[in-house]
Design an enzyme around this catalytic site. Structure first.
Site, PDB file in Angstrom:
ATOM      1  N   LEU A  73      58.498 -60.709  52.253  1.00 53.18           N
ATOM      2  CA  LEU A  73      59.615 -61.154  51.382  1.00 53.18           C
ATOM      3  C   LEU A  73      60.506 -61.903  51.816  1.00 53.18           C
ATOM      4  O   LEU A  73      61.813 -62.282  51.395  1.00 53.18           O
ATOM      5  CB  LEU A  73      60.141 -59.840  50.628  1.00 53.18           C
ATOM      6  CG  LEU A  73      59.235 -59.106  49.613  1.00 53.18           C
ATOM      7  CD1 LEU A  73      59.860 -57.777  49.197  1.00 53.18           C
ATOM      8  CD2 LEU A  73      58.685 -59.914  48.286  1.00 53.18           C
ATOM      9  N   ARG A  74      60.613 -62.185  53.305  1.00 54.02           N
ATOM     10  CA  ARG A  74      61.628 -62.912  53.763  1.00 54.02           C
ATOM     11  C   ARG A  74      61.796 -64.312  53.038  1.00 54.02           C
ATOM     12  O   ARG A  74      62.923 -64.784  53.204  1.00 54.02           O
ATOM     13  CB  ARG A  74      61.311 -63.033  55.381  1.00 54.02           C
ATOM     14  CG  ARG A  74      62.502 -63.952  56.079  1.00 54.02           C
ATOM     15  CD  ARG A  74      62.252 -63.919  57.561  1.00 54.02           C
ATOM     16  NE  ARG A  74      62.473 -62.716  58.167  1.00 54.02           N
ATOM     17  CZ  ARG A  74      61.579 -61.938  58.931  1.00 54.02           C
ATOM     18  NH1 ARG A  74      60.316 -62.307  59.085  1.00 54.02           N
ATOM     19  NH2 ARG A  74      62.039 -60.770  59.426  1.00 54.02           N
ATOM     20  N   ALA A  75      60.782 -65.020  52.762  1.00 54.05           N
ATOM     21  CA  ALA A  75      61.008 -66.271  51.899  1.00 54.05           C
ATOM     22  C   ALA A  75      61.659 -66.241  50.773  1.00 54.05           C
ATOM     23  O   ALA A  75      62.512 -67.115  50.499  1.00 54.05           O
ATOM     24  CB  ALA A  75      59.541 -66.830  51.956  1.00 54.05           C
TER      25      ALA A  75
END
Length: 338
Positions: free
Chosen positions: A245-247
């Site tokens: 979920l970093r993006a």
């Protein structure tokens, strides 16, 4: 003039072309928590010139370079353990992270640095805090800087785990537009011939850009994400088949920074679309042939999809494909006549 150098700096406002790079650098300057910018491209594409130009726009104007041979102590700083044991006072000698606070930390050929050093560098860039611990003694200090890493893909790649830690990524390429090449060369020649006169031409633009950066930083906290923004971010990240979920988080932050830079009343879907490429370029896992199909699963993923045995099946091996051999059919002999 850069506060950390006596040499004149090429003005950021005078950079020709490089729209994607300029936007990424400005967004990272507005919100350093994005995690920095990775600039990939061949030699001679003005990567370091742009990085130095950005540093001049920041409050302190600090531009710190991390050399390839740097040690961990040079990066994070050192603690005087003997002095602490003798006098009870902790003496901290600042490293490059402390010196880059409120400025730019520039890492040329970041792909050639030892992976543990890059990992530590990215940790501090994202958190804004450097913690040094030695023999039960610790020291922490603020280290909020714009991290700019550059690399030439021909000299090796970064591991995917490290690539993902960079907030934004920009690919530079050689310029084959004759008009743009001439404008770049003319600007550089004019700067080299008389730097002060050249810089004076951009004083007003530089001052206005500095004010925009400071105003954008102050505006960040007041901009919120409405449901349409979250929906668009999820749509883009799912389509790119990114890991984790970093993006999503970086894209939201980058869209907010762009809205703040433009003094917008709210974050719009348009802001998301304009930062999406820099967020997904180094994270995208879909095919680049335009089909939009997901890539074939990695070998390790395929192995994980095999049915797992019970814990009691000691020594169990998953089934593996076995080669087959075509067997020629043989007709039965005719029965002998009586």
């Amino acid at each position: 003039m850069n506060a950390s150098s006596s040499q004149p700096v090429f003005p950021f406002s005078a950079l020709v072309g490089q729209d994607a790079l300029r936007q990424a650098l400005l967004l990272a300057a507005i919100d350093p928590a994005l995690g920095g910018v990775l600039v990939s491209g061949p030699r001679g594409t003005a990567k370091s010139t742009a990085a130095r130009a950005l540093a001049e726009l920041l409050h302190e104007g600090r531009f710190v370079t991390l050399p390839l041979g740097a040690s961990e102590e040079q990066l994070v700083g050192t603690l005087d353990i003997q002095g602490a044991l003798r006098d009870g006072n902790v003496t901290f000698s600042p490293g490059l992270l402390a010196k880059a606070h409120r400025g730019v930390l520039y890492v040329d050929e970041v792909n050639l640095l030892p992976n543990p050093l890059v990992d530590q560098l990215l940790d501090v860039a994202a958190s804004g805090v450097n913690i040094v611990e030695r023999d039960g003694i610790s020291h922490r200090h603020d280290a909020r800087f714009v991290l700019i890493g550059t690399m030439n893909p021909e000299e090796g790649e970064l591991r995917p785990q490290l690539l993902d830690r960079f907030g934004l990524a920009v690919d530079m390429s050689n310029v084959f537009d004759a008009d743009v090449r001439q404008r770049i060369v003319k600007a550089r020649l004019a700067f080299d011939e008389d730097a002060e006169s050249f810089r004076a031409q951009y004083d007003a633009e530089q001052s206005a850009l500095e004010q925009r950066l400071h105003a954008a930083r102050a505006l960040l906290a007041s901009l919120d994400f409405h449901e349409a923004i979250h929906a668009r971010v999820s749509e883009l990240c799912i389509a790119a088949h990114v890991d984790g979920l970093r993006a999503d988080l970086v894209m939201l932050r980058a869209a907010r920074a762009l809205a703040a830079l433009e003094n917008a009343a709210r974050i719009e879907v348009e802001h998301v679309d304009r930062v999406a490429d820099a967020v997904l370029r180094h994270r995208r896992r879909e095919k680049e042939d335009g089909t939009g199909q997901a890539p074939a699963p990695h070998e390790s993923t395929r192995r994980e999809e095999q049915p797992k045995p019970n814990e009691s099946d000691w020594g169990y091996l998953p089934p593996e494909p076995v080669g087959t051999t075509k067997i020629k059919q043989v007709r039965p002999l005719a029965a002998k006549k009586a």
